[in-house]
Motif scaffolding. Structure first.
Motif, PDB file in Angstrom:
ATOM      1  N   LEU A  49       0.833  -1.208   0.000  1.00 30.65           N
ATOM      2  CA  LEU A  49       0.000   0.000   0.000  1.00 30.65           C
ATOM      3  C   LEU A  49       0.866   1.255   0.000  1.00 30.65           C
ATOM      4  O   LEU A  49       0.520   2.251  -0.641  1.00 30.65           O
ATOM      5  CB  LEU A  49      -0.934   0.003   1.218  1.00 30.65           C
ATOM      6  CG  LEU A  49      -2.014  -1.076   1.253  1.00 30.65           C
ATOM      7  CD1 LEU A  49      -2.709  -1.091   2.604  1.00 30.65           C
ATOM      8  CD2 LEU A  49      -3.017  -0.874   0.142  1.00 30.65           C
ATOM      9  N   VAL A  50       1.992   1.208   0.709  1.00 32.51           N
ATOM     10  CA  VAL A  50       2.907   2.348   0.765  1.00 32.51           C
ATOM     11  C   VAL A  50       3.509   2.598  -0.620  1.00 32.51           C
ATOM     12  O   VAL A  50       3.586   3.742  -1.075  1.00 32.51           O
ATOM     13  CB  VAL A  50       4.014   2.118   1.815  1.00 32.51           C
ATOM     14  CG1 VAL A  50       5.076   3.206   1.760  1.00 32.51           C
ATOM     15  CG2 VAL A  50       3.408   2.034   3.210  1.00 32.51           C
ATOM     16  N   VAL A  51       3.930   1.527  -1.298  1.00 25.48           N
ATOM     17  CA  VAL A  51       4.526   1.644  -2.634  1.00 25.48           C
ATOM     18  C   VAL A  51       3.539   2.289  -3.616  1.00 25.48           C
ATOM     19  O   VAL A  51       3.922   3.120  -4.442  1.00 25.48           O
ATOM     20  CB  VAL A  51       4.981   0.252  -3.149  1.00 25.48           C
ATOM     21  CG1 VAL A  51       5.301   0.285  -4.632  1.00 25.48           C
ATOM     22  CG2 VAL A  51       6.180  -0.230  -2.361  1.00 25.48           C
ATOM     23  N   LEU A  52       2.265   1.916  -3.502  1.00 20.97           N
ATOM     24  CA  LEU A  52       1.237   2.435  -4.413  1.00 20.97           C
ATOM     25  C   LEU A  52       0.558   3.708  -3.905  1.00 20.97           C
ATOM     26  O   LEU A  52      -0.355   4.222  -4.552  1.00 20.97           O
ATOM     27  CB  LEU A  52       0.174   1.355  -4.659  1.00 20.97           C
ATOM     28  CG  LEU A  52       0.675   0.065  -5.305  1.00 20.97           C
ATOM     29  CD1 LEU A  52      -0.436  -0.966  -5.353  1.00 20.97           C
ATOM     30  CD2 LEU A  52       1.217   0.337  -6.697  1.00 20.97           C
ATOM     31  N   GLU A  53       0.990   4.192  -2.728  1.00 14.80           N
ATOM     32  CA  GLU A  53       0.401   5.382  -2.095  1.00 14.80           C
ATOM     33  C   GLU A  53      -1.111   5.214  -1.908  1.00 14.80           C
ATOM     34  O   GLU A  53      -1.898   6.099  -2.234  1.00 14.80           O
ATOM     35  CB  GLU A  53       0.726   6.632  -2.916  1.00 14.80           C
ATOM     36  CG  GLU A  53       2.217   6.909  -3.010  1.00 14.80           C
ATOM     37  CD  GLU A  53       2.575   7.999  -3.996  1.00 14.80           C
ATOM     38  OE1 GLU A  53       1.660   8.605  -4.577  1.00 14.80           O
ATOM     39  OE2 GLU A  53       3.780   8.243  -4.186  1.00 14.80           O
ATOM     40  N   GLN A  54      -1.507   4.066  -1.384  1.00 16.71           N
ATOM     41  CA  GLN A  54      -2.919   3.744  -1.165  1.00 16.71           C
ATOM     42  C   GLN A  54      -3.242   3.491   0.313  1.00 16.71           C
ATOM     43  O   GLN A  54      -4.273   2.899   0.621  1.00 16.71           O
ATOM     44  CB  GLN A  54      -3.292   2.482  -1.972  1.00 16.71           C
ATOM     45  CG  GLN A  54      -3.211   2.643  -3.477  1.00 16.71           C
ATOM     46  CD  GLN A  54      -4.344   3.502  -4.002  1.00 16.71           C
ATOM     47  OE1 GLN A  54      -5.495   3.339  -3.630  1.00 16.71           O
ATOM     48  NE2 GLN A  54      -4.000   4.446  -4.860  1.00 16.71           N
ATOM     49  N   VAL A  55      -2.366   3.914   1.216  1.00 14.20           N
ATOM     50  CA  VAL A  55      -2.550   3.659   2.652  1.00 14.20           C
ATOM     51  C   VAL A  55      -3.842   4.317   3.133  1.00 14.20           C
ATOM     52  O   VAL A  55      -4.109   5.475   2.836  1.00 14.20           O
ATOM     53  CB  VAL A  55      -1.346   4.174   3.466  1.00 14.20           C
ATOM     54  CG1 VAL A  55      -1.569   3.967   4.953  1.00 14.20           C
ATOM     55  CG2 VAL A  55      -0.074   3.484   3.029  1.00 14.20           C
ATOM     56  N   GLY A  56      -4.649   3.550   3.868  1.00 19.09           N
ATOM     57  CA  GLY A  56      -5.892   4.068   4.432  1.00 19.09           C
ATOM     58  C   GLY A  56      -7.064   4.062   3.479  1.00 19.09           C
ATOM     59  O   GLY A  56      -8.132   4.579   3.809  1.00 19.09           O
ATOM     60  N   GLN A  57      -6.906   3.475   2.294  1.00 26.60           N
ATOM     61  CA  GLN A  57      -7.992   3.463   1.311  1.00 26.60           C
ATOM     62  C   GLN A  57      -8.599   2.079   1.098  1.00 26.60           C
ATOM     63  O   GLN A  57      -9.566   1.943   0.368  1.00 26.60           O
ATOM     64  CB  GLN A  57      -7.476   4.009  -0.033  1.00 26.60           C
ATOM     65  CG  GLN A  57      -7.015   5.444   0.052  1.00 26.60           C
ATOM     66  CD  GLN A  57      -6.526   5.972  -1.275  1.00 26.60           C
ATOM     67  OE1 GLN A  57      -7.009   5.562  -2.327  1.00 26.60           O
ATOM     68  NE2 GLN A  57      -5.567   6.892  -1.233  1.00 26.60           N
ATOM     69  N   TRP A  58      -8.017   1.048   1.724  1.00 26.86           N
ATOM     70  CA  TRP A  58      -8.494  -0.326   1.529  1.00 26.86           C
ATOM     71  C   TRP A  58      -8.738  -0.997   2.868  1.00 26.86           C
ATOM     72  O   TRP A  58      -7.930  -0.885   3.790  1.00 26.86           O
ATOM     73  CB  TRP A  58      -7.458  -1.143   0.744  1.00 26.86           C
ATOM     74  CG  TRP A  58      -7.261  -0.672  -0.652  1.00 26.86           C
ATOM     75  CD1 TRP A  58      -6.341   0.246  -1.076  1.00 26.86           C
ATOM     76  CD2 TRP A  58      -8.000  -1.056  -1.804  1.00 26.86           C
ATOM     77  NE1 TRP A  58      -6.470   0.429  -2.428  1.00 26.86           N
ATOM     78  CE2 TRP A  58      -7.466  -0.352  -2.904  1.00 26.86           C
ATOM     79  CE3 TRP A  58      -9.060  -1.937  -2.015  1.00 26.86           C
ATOM     80  CZ2 TRP A  58      -7.966  -0.499  -4.188  1.00 26.86           C
ATOM     81  CZ3 TRP A  58      -9.545  -2.089  -3.302  1.00 26.86           C
ATOM     82  CH2 TRP A  58      -9.006  -1.372  -4.377  1.00 26.86           C
ATOM     83  N   ASP A  59      -9.859  -1.708   2.978  1.00 26.71           N
ATOM     84  CA  ASP A  59     -10.128  -2.562   4.134  1.00 26.71           C
ATOM     85  C   ASP A  59      -9.607  -3.952   3.806  1.00 26.71           C
ATOM     86  O   ASP A  59      -9.842  -4.468   2.705  1.00 26.71           O
ATOM     87  CB  ASP A  59     -11.625  -2.633   4.427  1.00 26.71           C
ATOM     88  CG  ASP A  59     -12.167  -1.330   5.005  1.00 26.71           C
ATOM     89  OD1 ASP A  59     -11.361  -0.527   5.509  1.00 26.71           O
ATOM     90  OD2 ASP A  59     -13.390  -1.129   4.946  1.00 26.71           O
ATOM     91  N   ILE A  60      -8.927  -4.569   4.774  1.00 24.24           N
ATOM     92  CA  ILE A  60      -8.327  -5.884   4.564  1.00 24.24           C
ATOM     93  C   ILE A  60      -8.885  -6.846   5.601  1.00 24.24           C
ATOM     94  O   ILE A  60      -8.843  -6.566   6.803  1.00 24.24           O
ATOM     95  CB  ILE A  60      -6.793  -5.807   4.680  1.00 24.24           C
ATOM     96  CG1 ILE A  60      -6.237  -4.814   3.654  1.00 24.24           C
ATOM     97  CG2 ILE A  60      -6.164  -7.177   4.506  1.00 24.24           C
ATOM     98  CD1 ILE A  60      -4.801  -4.408   3.910  1.00 24.24           C
ATOM     99  N   ASP A  61      -9.409  -7.980   5.143  1.00 29.91           N
ATOM    100  CA  ASP A  61      -9.874  -9.040   6.036  1.00 29.91           C
ATOM    101  C   ASP A  61      -9.104 -10.300   5.669  1.00 29.91           C
ATOM    102  O   ASP A  61      -9.207 -10.788   4.542  1.00 29.91           O
ATOM    103  CB  ASP A  61     -11.382  -9.266   5.882  1.00 29.91           C
ATOM    104  CG  ASP A  61     -11.898 -10.313   6.858  1.00 29.91           C
ATOM    105  OD1 ASP A  61     -11.339 -10.419   7.969  1.00 29.91           O
ATOM    106  OD2 ASP A  61     -12.847 -11.038   6.504  1.00 29.91           O
TER     107      ASP A  61
END
Length: 127
Positions: A49-61
């Protein structure tokens, strides 16, 4: 309906689903911070997520079985990278360049007969 993505590391297997959301991470029904003891392991899981700059935008189960916490963190990272690569084809290249789509094949070498460990021989005594 979202697909289930699998990641592996050592003897650990992680299966996870991702969906757009507020960035909550649930591992085996427990909170992310409760399940993985060290900050290093938590950072390793979120690395794609850090590499793609997507932190905080996806819920993970996720469901993780086998191995210890280090192997489980590596398996989660692998599964998350695979899941994100499937979401957007343009994300595959940066994840591949960072080495996150490759399964880390390193594992414990088996013990051989006549030896104390995988390579450690018994101490030699001349007399």
């Amino acid at each position: 309906m979202s697909a289930i993505f699998t990641g592996r590391r050592k003897t650990s297997v992680a299966r996870l689903r991702i969906s757009r959301g507020a960035g909550t991470v649930t591992l085996n029904g427990r909170d992310f911070a409760d399940y993985l003891p060290t900050e290093k392991q938590r950072a390793q899981v979120l690395e794609p997520l850090v590499v793609l700059e997507q932190v905080g935008q996806w819920d993970i189960d996720a469901r993780v079985v086998g191995g210890g916490t280090t192997g489980q963190a590596g398996a989660l990272r692998h599964a998350l990278a695979r899941a994100l690569a499937a979401q957007d084809p343009e994300w595959r290249a940066p994840l591949k360049a960072a080495g996150m789509l490759t399964r880390d094949a390193r594992a414990v070498e088996r013990k051989k007969y006549g030896l104390k460990k995988a390579r450690r021989a018994p101490q030699f005594s001349k007399r």
